[in-house]
Design a protein around this motif. Structure first.
Motif, short mmCIF file in Angstrom:
data_model
loop_
_atom_site.label_atom_id
_atom_site.label_comp_id
_atom_site.label_asym_id
_atom_site.label_seq_id
_atom_site.Cartn_x
_atom_site.Cartn_y
_atom_site.Cartn_z
N TYR A 1 8.51 -7.01 -8.40
CA TYR A 1 8.33 -8.13 -7.48
C TYR A 1 9.56 -8.33 -6.60
N PHE B 1 6.08 -9.88 -2.29
CA PHE B 1 5.52 -8.67 -2.91
C PHE B 1 5.45 -8.84 -4.42
N GLU B 2 4.33 -8.40 -5.01
CA GLU B 2 4.21 -8.32 -6.47
C GLU B 2 3.19 -7.25 -6.81
N ARG B 3 3.54 -6.41 -7.79
CA ARG B 3 2.60 -5.42 -8.31
C ARG B 3 2.76 -5.39 -9.82
N ILE B 4 1.63 -5.38 -10.52
CA ILE B 4 1.65 -5.39 -11.99
C ILE B 4 0.84 -4.20 -12.50
N TRP B 5 1.43 -3.46 -13.45
CA TRP B 5 0.76 -2.39 -14.15
C TRP B 5 0.54 -2.88 -15.58
N LYS C 1 3.48 -4.07 -20.12
CA LYS C 1 3.11 -4.66 -18.83
C LYS C 1 4.36 -4.55 -17.97
N VAL D 1 8.18 1.54 -5.77
CA VAL D 1 7.38 0.45 -6.33
C VAL D 1 6.99 -0.48 -5.23
N ARG E 1 6.02 -5.20 -14.25
CA ARG E 1 5.86 -6.01 -13.04
C ARG E 1 7.02 -5.72 -12.09
N ALA F 1 0.84 -1.19 0.00
CA ALA F 1 0.00 0.00 0.00
C ALA F 1 0.87 1.24 0.00
#
Length: 105
Positions: A60, A64-68, A56, A105, A58, A1
């Motif tokens: 990580y 933790f992992e976040r993808i746009w 795309k 990130v 990513r 977050a």
């Protein structure tokens, strides 16, 4: 977050069939390639230059992992624009690759 993730891995793929890894560069001229994936710094900062298109991205790390998805990069968001004047094409050899940057990130 919104927490900073030091040393996260950053992977960049084209949003086209097969989702190939993108060719990334550390400079606007596209002369110095960098790996893909590459690592953000200790403060979670990641930056690269890439040809215009849809990507795309990513980030990580352990736990933790976040993808746009469909991140538009380029002179026309997802498409590099070619300008025509009187049926002549403007020389695009001096156009620089735009950066994409993510902080924390």
């Amino acid at each position: 977050a919104g927490n900073i993730v030091p040393l996260a891995s950053i992977e960049v793929r084209r949003e086209i069939a097969g989702a190939p890894l993108a060719s990334l560069f550390s400079d606007r001229d596209g002369a110095s390639g960098i790996g893909n994936p590459f690592q953000a710094d200790a403060e979670g900062f990641a930056a690269f230059h890439v040809a215009g298109g849809s990507y795309k991205i990513r980030a990580y790390a352990a736990g933790f992992e976040r993808i746009w998805r469909y991140v538009g990069i380029g002179t026309a968001a997802e498409f590099d624009a070619t300008i025509f004047i009187n049926a002549n094409t403007i020389d695009t050899s001096s156009i620089k690759l735009p950066p994409w940057r993510a902080i924390g990130v």
